[in-house]
Every structure is written in structure tokens, then in C-alpha cells.
Motif scaffolding. Sequence first.
Motif, PDB file in Angstrom:
ATOM      1  N   ILE A  93      30.763  17.856  57.904  1.00  0.00           N
ATOM      2  CA  ILE A  93      29.507  18.331  57.321  1.00  0.00           C
ATOM      3  C   ILE A  93      28.485  18.371  58.446  1.00  0.00           C
ATOM      4  O   ILE A  93      28.083  17.330  58.973  1.00  0.00           O
ATOM      5  N   LEU A  94      28.100  19.570  58.853  1.00  0.00           N
ATOM      6  CA  LEU A  94      27.211  19.729  59.995  1.00  0.00           C
ATOM      7  C   LEU A  94      25.765  19.446  59.610  1.00  0.00           C
ATOM      8  O   LEU A  94      25.320  19.801  58.505  1.00  0.00           O
ATOM      9  N   SER A  95      25.028  18.821  60.511  1.00  0.00           N
ATOM     10  CA  SER A  95      23.590  18.672  60.307  1.00  0.00           C
ATOM     11  C   SER A  95      22.913  19.983  60.714  1.00  0.00           C
ATOM     12  O   SER A  95      23.356  20.659  61.643  1.00  0.00           O
ATOM     13  N   LYS A 113      31.539   8.772  60.806  1.00  0.00           N
ATOM     14  CA  LYS A 113      32.663   9.015  59.902  1.00  0.00           C
ATOM     15  C   LYS A 113      32.322   8.404  58.541  1.00  0.00           C
ATOM     16  O   LYS A 113      31.935   7.240  58.450  1.00  0.00           O
ATOM     17  N   ALA A 114      32.452   9.211  57.518  1.00  0.00           N
ATOM     18  CA  ALA A 114      31.883   8.878  56.212  1.00  0.00           C
ATOM     19  C   ALA A 114      32.941   8.593  55.165  1.00  0.00           C
ATOM     20  O   ALA A 114      34.010   9.201  55.141  1.00  0.00           O
ATOM     21  N   SER A 115      32.607   7.657  54.278  1.00  0.00           N
ATOM     22  CA  SER A 115      33.434   7.364  53.117  1.00  0.00           C
ATOM     23  C   SER A 115      32.530   6.840  52.011  1.00  0.00           C
ATOM     24  O   SER A 115      31.365   6.512  52.242  1.00  0.00           O
ATOM     25  N   ALA A 154      22.505  13.494  53.832  1.00  0.00           N
ATOM     26  CA  ALA A 154      22.794  12.408  54.777  1.00  0.00           C
ATOM     27  C   ALA A 154      22.937  12.948  56.194  1.00  0.00           C
ATOM     28  O   ALA A 154      22.396  12.374  57.156  1.00  0.00           O
ATOM     29  N   ALA A 155      23.658  14.045  56.368  1.00  0.00           N
ATOM     30  CA  ALA A 155      23.841  14.630  57.702  1.00  0.00           C
ATOM     31  C   ALA A 155      22.504  15.082  58.290  1.00  0.00           C
ATOM     32  O   ALA A 155      22.242  14.895  59.489  1.00  0.00           O
ATOM     33  N   ASP A 156      21.651  15.637  57.459  1.00  0.00           N
ATOM     34  CA  ASP A 156      20.362  16.148  57.941  1.00  0.00           C
ATOM     35  C   ASP A 156      19.397  15.014  58.283  1.00  0.00           C
ATOM     36  O   ASP A 156      18.672  15.085  59.283  1.00  0.00           O
ATOM     37  N   ILE A 157      19.358  13.968  57.467  1.00  0.00           N
ATOM     38  CA  ILE A 157      18.425  12.873  57.730  1.00  0.00           C
ATOM     39  C   ILE A 157      18.900  12.014  58.891  1.00  0.00           C
ATOM     40  O   ILE A 157      18.108  11.620  59.764  1.00  0.00           O
ATOM     41  N   LEU A 158      20.193  11.717  58.950  1.00  0.00           N
ATOM     42  CA  LEU A 158      20.709  10.900  60.053  1.00  0.00           C
ATOM     43  C   LEU A 158      20.717  11.677  61.364  1.00  0.00           C
ATOM     44  O   LEU A 158      20.667  11.093  62.440  1.00  0.00           O
ATOM     45  N   GLY A 159      20.801  12.996  61.272  1.00  0.00           N
ATOM     46  CA  GLY A 159      20.732  13.831  62.463  1.00  0.00           C
ATOM     47  C   GLY A 159      22.039  14.005  63.195  1.00  0.00           C
ATOM     48  O   GLY A 159      22.060  14.400  64.366  1.00  0.00           O
ATOM     49  N   TYR A 160      23.147  13.724  62.516  1.00  0.00           N
ATOM     50  CA  TYR A 160      24.480  13.872  63.111  1.00  0.00           C
ATOM     51  C   TYR A 160      25.415  14.519  62.087  1.00  0.00           C
ATOM     52  O   TYR A 160      25.258  14.320  60.879  1.00  0.00           O
ATOM     53  N   PRO A 161      26.427  15.256  62.561  1.00  0.00           N
ATOM     54  CA  PRO A 161      27.461  15.721  61.632  1.00  0.00           C
ATOM     55  C   PRO A 161      28.202  14.524  61.034  1.00  0.00           C
ATOM     56  O   PRO A 161      28.350  13.484  61.689  1.00  0.00           O
ATOM     57  N   LEU A 162      28.666  14.685  59.828  1.00  0.00           N
ATOM     58  CA  LEU A 162      29.494  13.666  59.188  1.00  0.00           C
ATOM     59  C   LEU A 162      30.927  14.165  59.141  1.00  0.00           C
ATOM     60  O   LEU A 162      31.198  15.265  58.673  1.00  0.00           O
ATOM     61  N   THR A 163      31.836  13.344  59.636  1.00  0.00           N
ATOM     62  CA  THR A 163      33.253  13.639  59.491  1.00  0.00           C
ATOM     63  C   THR A 163      33.763  12.854  58.297  1.00  0.00           C
ATOM     64  O   THR A 163      33.696  11.623  58.277  1.00  0.00           O
ATOM     65  N   VAL A 164      34.234  13.574  57.295  1.00  0.00           N
ATOM     66  CA  VAL A 164      34.675  12.935  56.059  1.00  0.00           C
ATOM     67  C   VAL A 164      36.062  12.359  56.264  1.00  0.00           C
ATOM     68  O   VAL A 164      36.961  13.019  56.797  1.00  0.00           O
TER      69      VAL A 164
END
Length: 485
Positions: free
Chosen positions: A451-453, A398-400, A413-423
Motif C-alpha cells: 500500500i503506497l503512501s 510491514k503490517a498485520s 496509515a500509509a499516508d500518515i506514517l509516510g511510508y508504504p505498508l507491505t501487507v
Amino acid sequence: MQYKIGVDIGTTSTKAVLFDEKNNIKAIANEAYPTFRPTPEKSEQDPKQIYEAFRRAIKQLTAQVEPDGEVLFLSFSSAMHALMAVDEAGQPLTNMWIWSDNRAQRQIEKLKQQADWQKYYHQTGTPVHPMSPFAKLLWMQEETTLCEHAFKLIGIKEYLFYHLTGKYVIDYSIASATGLFNIHDLEWDNEILAELQISPEKLSQPVDVTTAFAFQDAQVALELGLSERTQLIIGASDGCLANLGTGANDKGEVAITIGTSGALRMTMDKPYLDPEGRTFCYYLSPGKWVVGGAVNNGGNVLEWLNNILYEEDKRIYSEMPLALKETDIGAEGLLFIPYLNGERAPLWDGTARGTFHGLSAFHGKKHLIRAALEGVMFNLKEVLNILEEIGGETLAIKASGGFLASDEWAQLAADILGYPLTVSHSLESSSLGAILLVEEDHGVLTEGKQILSRAKFVEAYAIHYKNYIRHRNALRHLELQKDTF
């Protein structure tokens, strides 16, 4: 109408957010102040400027409260690791030394030569690093007479609370990030204070995070546009409250925040400590602990690069989308190690330095921007990997933070971390967390967009991440051997 105000005392500014009864944001006030760097290793701020910024921000909000409305309480979030000395009248004897201050590096290096240096981490949950007030006190004892002559040794929230309430108090959350507080007993660690030759009376009284106080002077409340009935809730640290404000409150839920610096954090039901001391463990509220790693190098890397590449302020943010679109993953062999400001997690070394590796005459501004962004995110990916070793599998991120203002950076960020980000539904996660802290059920949060990876990018970045780690390790080996040359 009844209102609540969340106050976030940050590194670059104090932000106050006015919430209504349903925790909807009604208004935001943001008041900035400078950081002074008298020498490369020092980072200081003027506490009087921060107090005045707080006053201006509150006045802006209360001016927008309806005539029949009332502000029930102010709840406070603040950055961690600050230290200053004050006299008996509460007046500063020093500037505020903030988290990025590395003046105590020599003292920490000396401490780490001791066989039992890890005991400080295992008692306090605070990594052994120059950022901590513990380290700053080591320096203060060795280089000055301030410990002897100061009436109190405090942080920025304590300074504000003294001038508002007349009391020197510190919440358990901020205290747990000082390196002086025993997280198992929830009180100042007498063994550490004895080694520092610091009396507990020099420090503030620790209290739980929902402890409420009244204004010492009703006139101060009126000047701020508040009622003398308005309560002052001491609150917690900004990182811990960001977890609460983004809804990352269950095991496996990771909060990521990238602003000036950055951090990844998990909420646990008890203290979790890393055998190697690579992560922090801070108190959030009864039965909730936040484990994670903070990095020194986030948005400040782009600010530094902007100052080098462009004459216009903040132009790099408008150039970023094109830079990522017109360059390939890996920036044509250009690798960036992002330790411009020393580093906390994963190294905990204030002497670490940044590097562009593989630079050639082919590379231009766009490659530098991409490499810088990738380096910042590879560093955070390493912190995430360490966090998963301690806290288990990541189930959601979960992102902020300010990085979400850039769709391109968020996707990276989503692509490098390898997980979707929930804003986070509210980008003001620390201020919202300060409000939710007071509510018995911690509120119900509505999640924002996801934001999907992208699988093919995740795979490509995984290869470049391994290359980053390999080069980082080699460069660190050379850096650590420099004194032997």
C-alpha cells in the motif's frame, strides 16, 4: 501429511491456526471470551474460560486433520502483562488481570517520585507502567494478602501449560515483559523480587522460547484429537512473534499491528533501551530483541465510537469508507486525542484521557469517525518517531492486524506514517511466528501486496500531525496540573 498448530492466546479470543508442511494455512479456529471491568481501572478475564476456549479451538482443527495425518507440535503465542494467583492445585485465586488493567496507577505514581525509578526499566526492558506484572504485584502487596497465600503468581500461558504439562514454566519472551526479569542476565531479577518481598519460588521457571514439553496426561492429548507424541512448544509473546510472522526481522524493518490495541516494533540484534524509558525491549529468540511501543487505543476506539453513534453492532466499519471520502483531512478542525483507555506508549500514563477538541455544531458523525481514525494514527506516528530515535531510519513497514480489513484505514496509515505498508502474506502473523520460531531458518516468507503512501497526502497529514502534537502537549499540561487547582 504432517501438520503444525500455532496457538495465539489473545485479549478477545484464542485463535488456533492449522498449518501444513509448507506453512500454508489449512484451517482457523477462533474462540472468544469476555473481559470484565468491575471498576473503571480494572480489566479481568476468567482463566478457566480461556482454557476451555483453547480446548474448543484445538478440537475444531484436529477434526479437520486427514485420517493418516499427524500434528507434530503446538507452538504458543500469547498476550503479555497478565497476572493471576493460583493455589497448590493450580486453581485460580483471582481472575486474570490483563494488560489493560490500571489498578496499580497510584503505586506507580508513588514509585516515579523516587529519583532512581528508571532503574526498573533499564534492568528489565519493561516500561514502568500499571500494565506490568511488577506493578500489579505492588498493588497486590499493598491491597491484599495474595502474595503471601498464593502458591504461584503466573500469567495465562503459564496457567495453560501447567494444566497441559504439570509444569510451571515461562518463556524468556513473556518473562521479559513482566518487569521482574533481568534482560541482561535472562533470569528473574533478585533485587526487584527482594524489594517486592516475592520469593522466586512463587514464579515459574524461565525457559527459552523453543523449549518443548510433553502432555502430562495422554488422555488430555486424545481428548484434544492429538497424539501423546505431539510436542508443546512454549513459544513467545504475541508482539515479538508478529515481527517474525510478518518478516520484520532486520534492522530498519518496522512491524505495525493494529487490532484492539496497536504497536510498532523493530527487531534488533541486542537490547536497545531508551534513555527516557519510552519504549519496551523484549526477548524474541537468541540474538533477537524486539524494541517498540504499544498503545492502548486502536480498534477499541472505533468500537467505543460505534456504541455511541449507532445502534447496530460494528456499523462504523461500513460507514468508515464514506466518512473518509466525504470529509477533508483534519475533519474541519476537529482533533481527537485517543487516550480513552489510558495510554502506554508514548506517555506510559494510565490516567491519560481522550479528548475531542474543536467540536462545533457543524460537525457530524463522519467528522467524528475521521477525527478518531486520524487521532489513533497520529499517536502511532509519534511512537514511530521515538522508535527511529533509538533504532535508526525506517527502511520498510510491514503490517498485520484487523485494521487491514479496511482498505481505507490501511491507506490512511500509509499516508500518515509516510511510508508504504507491505501487507503480511499471512494476516495470522503471531500464529505463523510461533511456527517459524521452531524452524531453524525461521522460514521463507512471501510478501503480500504493498500500500503506497501518496506524497500530497503525506505532506498534508504532516501539517496536521504537528497541530496534533501542539494541542496534545497543551492538553496534557492542563491534565497534569489538575491536582493543583
